[in-house]
Design a protein around this motif. Structure first.
Motif, PDB file in Angstrom:
ATOM      1  N   SER A   1      -4.446 -12.610   7.925  1.00 51.44           N
ATOM      2  CA  SER A   1      -4.217 -11.377   7.517  1.00 51.44           C
ATOM      3  C   SER A   1      -3.450 -10.937   8.719  1.00 51.44           C
ATOM      4  O   SER A   1      -4.082 -10.175   9.558  1.00 51.44           O
ATOM      5  N   THR A   2      -1.801 -10.578   8.239  1.00 56.89           N
ATOM      6  CA  THR A   2      -1.161  -9.547   9.513  1.00 56.89           C
ATOM      7  C   THR A   2      -1.650  -8.397   8.807  1.00 56.89           C
ATOM      8  O   THR A   2      -0.638  -7.027   9.193  1.00 56.89           O
ATOM      9  N   GLY A   3      -1.020  -8.568   7.244  1.00 52.44           N
ATOM     10  CA  GLY A   3      -0.216  -7.256   6.503  1.00 52.44           C
ATOM     11  C   GLY A   3      -0.777  -6.244   5.492  1.00 52.44           C
ATOM     12  O   GLY A   3      -2.476  -6.748   5.247  1.00 52.44           O
ATOM     13  N   PRO A   4      -0.425  -5.479   4.977  1.00 54.27           N
ATOM     14  CA  PRO A   4      -1.286  -4.800   4.526  1.00 54.27           C
ATOM     15  C   PRO A   4      -2.689  -5.062   3.542  1.00 54.27           C
ATOM     16  O   PRO A   4      -2.423  -6.232   2.898  1.00 54.27           O
ATOM     17  N   VAL A   5      -4.028  -4.571   3.340  1.00 56.94           N
ATOM     18  CA  VAL A   5      -4.902  -5.241   2.649  1.00 56.94           C
ATOM     19  C   VAL A   5      -5.805  -3.945   2.576  1.00 56.94           C
ATOM     20  O   VAL A   5      -5.414  -3.265   2.950  1.00 56.94           O
ATOM     21  N   THR A   6      -6.426  -4.234   1.625  1.00 50.82           N
ATOM     22  CA  THR A   6      -7.180  -2.994   0.177  1.00 50.82           C
ATOM     23  C   THR A   6      -8.608  -3.446  -0.149  1.00 50.82           C
ATOM     24  O   THR A   6      -8.811  -4.865   0.354  1.00 50.82           O
ATOM     25  N   GLU A   7      -9.685  -3.070   1.147  1.00 51.84           N
ATOM     26  CA  GLU A   7     -10.731  -2.956   1.273  1.00 51.84           C
ATOM     27  C   GLU A   7     -11.669  -2.908   0.033  1.00 51.84           C
ATOM     28  O   GLU A   7     -11.109  -1.449  -0.896  1.00 51.84           O
TER      29      GLU A   7
ATOM     30  N   ASN B   1      -6.736   3.246  13.583  1.00 52.76           N
ATOM     31  CA  ASN B   1      -5.940   2.995  12.945  1.00 52.76           C
ATOM     32  C   ASN B   1      -5.975   3.139  11.278  1.00 52.76           C
ATOM     33  O   ASN B   1      -6.667   3.048  11.224  1.00 52.76           O
ATOM     34  N   PRO B   2      -6.138   4.981  11.130  1.00 54.22           N
ATOM     35  CA  PRO B   2      -6.604   5.394  10.033  1.00 54.22           C
ATOM     36  C   PRO B   2      -6.211   4.188   8.584  1.00 54.22           C
ATOM     37  O   PRO B   2      -5.269   4.056   8.998  1.00 54.22           O
ATOM     38  N   PRO B   3      -7.214   4.147   7.411  1.00 52.27           N
ATOM     39  CA  PRO B   3      -6.403   3.961   6.317  1.00 52.27           C
ATOM     40  C   PRO B   3      -5.333   4.650   5.736  1.00 52.27           C
ATOM     41  O   PRO B   3      -5.705   6.008   6.347  1.00 52.27           O
ATOM     42  N   ARG B   4      -4.434   4.130   5.059  1.00 55.72           N
ATOM     43  CA  ARG B   4      -3.603   4.941   4.332  1.00 55.72           C
ATOM     44  C   ARG B   4      -3.533   6.147   2.922  1.00 55.72           C
ATOM     45  O   ARG B   4      -3.378   6.805   2.712  1.00 55.72           O
ATOM     46  N   SER B   5      -4.870   5.289   2.250  1.00 53.51           N
ATOM     47  CA  SER B   5      -5.630   5.950   1.228  1.00 53.51           C
ATOM     48  C   SER B   5      -6.897   5.365   1.166  1.00 53.51           C
ATOM     49  O   SER B   5      -7.414   4.352   1.317  1.00 53.51           O
ATOM     50  N   GLY B   6      -7.676   6.388  -0.290  1.00 58.09           N
ATOM     51  CA  GLY B   6      -8.605   6.121   0.057  1.00 58.09           C
ATOM     52  C   GLY B   6      -9.243   6.819  -1.687  1.00 58.09           C
ATOM     53  O   GLY B   6      -8.856   7.778  -1.919  1.00 58.09           O
ATOM     54  N   TYR B   7     -10.324   6.059  -2.871  1.00 59.70           N
ATOM     55  CA  TYR B   7     -10.088   6.099  -4.225  1.00 59.70           C
ATOM     56  C   TYR B   7     -11.527   6.027  -4.319  1.00 59.70           C
ATOM     57  O   TYR B   7     -11.812   5.216  -3.804  1.00 59.70           O
ATOM     58  N   TRP B   8     -12.256   6.700  -5.185  1.00 54.55           N
ATOM     59  CA  TRP B   8     -13.742   6.205  -5.763  1.00 54.55           C
ATOM     60  C   TRP B   8     -14.059   6.139  -6.519  1.00 54.55           C
ATOM     61  O   TRP B   8     -13.087   7.127  -7.820  1.00 54.55           O
TER      62      TRP B   8
ATOM     63  N   TRP C   1     -15.568   2.095  -3.793  1.00 54.31           N
ATOM     64  CA  TRP C   1     -14.388   2.669  -3.059  1.00 54.31           C
ATOM     65  C   TRP C   1     -12.859   1.716  -3.753  1.00 54.31           C
ATOM     66  O   TRP C   1     -13.301   0.243  -2.997  1.00 54.31           O
ATOM     67  N   HIS C   2     -11.728   1.856  -2.961  1.00 55.76           N
ATOM     68  CA  HIS C   2     -10.603   1.556  -3.099  1.00 55.76           C
ATOM     69  C   HIS C   2     -10.117   2.266  -2.031  1.00 55.76           C
ATOM     70  O   HIS C   2      -9.920   3.308  -1.779  1.00 55.76           O
ATOM     71  N   ILE C   3      -9.955   0.841  -0.373  1.00 54.47           N
ATOM     72  CA  ILE C   3      -9.484   2.096   0.803  1.00 54.47           C
ATOM     73  C   ILE C   3      -8.163   0.435   1.072  1.00 54.47           C
ATOM     74  O   ILE C   3      -8.248  -0.381   1.575  1.00 54.47           O
ATOM     75  N   SER C   4      -6.591   1.438   1.164  1.00 50.64           N
ATOM     76  CA  SER C   4      -5.966   0.784   1.905  1.00 50.64           C
ATOM     77  C   SER C   4      -5.701   0.950   3.117  1.00 50.64           C
ATOM     78  O   SER C   4      -5.978   1.906   3.294  1.00 50.64           O
ATOM     79  N   TRP C   5      -4.980  -0.622   3.965  1.00 49.64           N
ATOM     80  CA  TRP C   5      -5.170  -0.136   4.904  1.00 49.64           C
ATOM     81  C   TRP C   5      -3.525  -0.926   6.003  1.00 49.64           C
ATOM     82  O   TRP C   5      -3.301  -1.640   4.993  1.00 49.64           O
ATOM     83  N   ASN C   6      -3.703  -0.662   6.331  1.00 56.92           N
ATOM     84  CA  ASN C   6      -2.113  -1.531   6.865  1.00 56.92           C
ATOM     85  C   ASN C   6      -2.580  -2.432   7.074  1.00 56.92           C
ATOM     86  O   ASN C   6      -1.179  -3.642   7.318  1.00 56.92           O
ATOM     87  N   LYS C   7      -3.297  -2.840   8.114  1.00 57.27           N
ATOM     88  CA  LYS C   7      -3.787  -4.418   8.023  1.00 57.27           C
ATOM     89  C   LYS C   7      -5.617  -4.897   8.305  1.00 57.27           C
ATOM     90  O   LYS C   7      -5.785  -3.829   8.483  1.00 57.27           O
ATOM     91  N   LEU C   8      -5.760  -5.717   7.840  1.00 56.00           N
ATOM     92  CA  LEU C   8      -7.283  -6.211   8.140  1.00 56.00           C
ATOM     93  C   LEU C   8      -7.729  -6.061   9.787  1.00 56.00           C
ATOM     94  O   LEU C   8      -9.104  -5.340   9.465  1.00 56.00           O
ATOM     95  N   SER C   9      -7.127  -6.055  10.580  1.00 57.20           N
ATOM     96  CA  SER C   9      -7.049  -5.813  11.578  1.00 57.20           C
ATOM     97  C   SER C   9      -7.763  -4.028  12.556  1.00 57.20           C
ATOM     98  O   SER C   9      -8.673  -4.150  13.170  1.00 57.20           O
ATOM     99  N   ASP C  10      -7.050  -3.264  11.451  1.00 60.29           N
ATOM    100  CA  ASP C  10      -7.792  -1.869  11.664  1.00 60.29           C
ATOM    101  C   ASP C  10      -8.845  -2.058  11.208  1.00 60.29           C
ATOM    102  O   ASP C  10      -9.903  -1.264  11.533  1.00 60.29           O
ATOM    103  N   HIS C  11      -9.030  -2.481  10.050  1.00 62.48           N
ATOM    104  CA  HIS C  11     -11.084  -1.761   9.137  1.00 62.48           C
ATOM    105  C   HIS C  11     -11.760  -2.982   9.862  1.00 62.48           C
ATOM    106  O   HIS C  11     -12.638  -2.133  10.662  1.00 62.48           O
TER     107      HIS C  11
END
Length: 204
Positions: free
Chosen positions: A6-12, A37-44, A56-66
């Motif tokens: 995976s290289t695109g945006p992912v949600t944790e 590289n911080p996450p784009r947004s996060g909710y709980w 938790w729902h955390i959006s990242w620009n890519k999996l490698s950032d997390h």
């Protein structure tokens, strides 16, 4: 954490089991942490069906950032602040959602569905049925939806739907259009695991 191409945006998606201590102040966990590289947004939010489960729902620009964050010096202090969750009750998965950064706070309740394909059902066959399902996602109480394949298990598909309330979802499912839509969703599927998460807030 499972290796992935995976290289695109992912949600944790994180599921935490509460241990009885207060989780007040969790909204600042991300802002107090150091990221390359911080996450784009996060909710709980708390699960409607089981109030001991915090999600938790955390959006990242890519999996490698997390992945990079979990391997950084700042990760251990981050985990150390989560004193209100049982260590053996945590589950994390990632999904490549479309749209890739849903605004969870635009709905009071989010339906989280993990859909497991049957052996012999191809992704293409499932997605054709899913398109028919999507045609029924409308009407009173429906806000938005987002969906995508789970990184850790290629036969799992994760679906999020924003609703006005749990009752609004139940009313939709009981309607003719809802029953028809769900019939399409169940085709070629082994299991659908569904919960509701009440929007609790956004990480600062």
């Amino acid at each position: 954490m499972a290796a992935s191409t995976s290289t695109g945006p992912v949600t944790e998606f994180v599921t935490l089991t509460l241990n009885g201590e207060s989780y007040e102040g969790q909204e600042t966990l991300l802002s107090e942490s150091v990221f390359e590289n911080p996450p784009r947004s996060g909710y709980w939010g708390l699960q409607h069906e089981d109030q001991t489960k915090l999600h938790w729902h955390i959006s990242w620009n890519k999996l490698s950032d997390h992945v990079a964050f979990t391997q950084s010096e700042g990760y251990k202090p981050f985990v150390g602040k989560i004193k209100w969750a049982a260590r053996d009750g945590t589950k994390i998965v990632h999904a490549e959602l479309h749209p890739d950064n849903p605004q969870i706070d635009e709905a009071p309740v989010s339906e989280w569905c993990t859909i497991t394909l049957s052996e012999g059902t191809t992704r293409e066959e499932f997605l054709a049925n899913f398109k028919e399902f999507e045609k029924g996602l409308k009407g009173e109480g429906y806000r938005w939806h987002s969906a995508g394949w789970v990184v850790e298990n290629p036969r799992d598909y994760l679906l999020l739907i924003g609703w006005d309330s749990v009752k609004a979802h139940a009313d939709w499912r009981a309607s003719e259009i809802g029953q028809t839509a769900v019939g399409h969703l169940k085709k070629g599927v082994d299991d659908i695991h569904m919960i509701h998460v009440k929007n609790g807030g956004k990480f600062h």
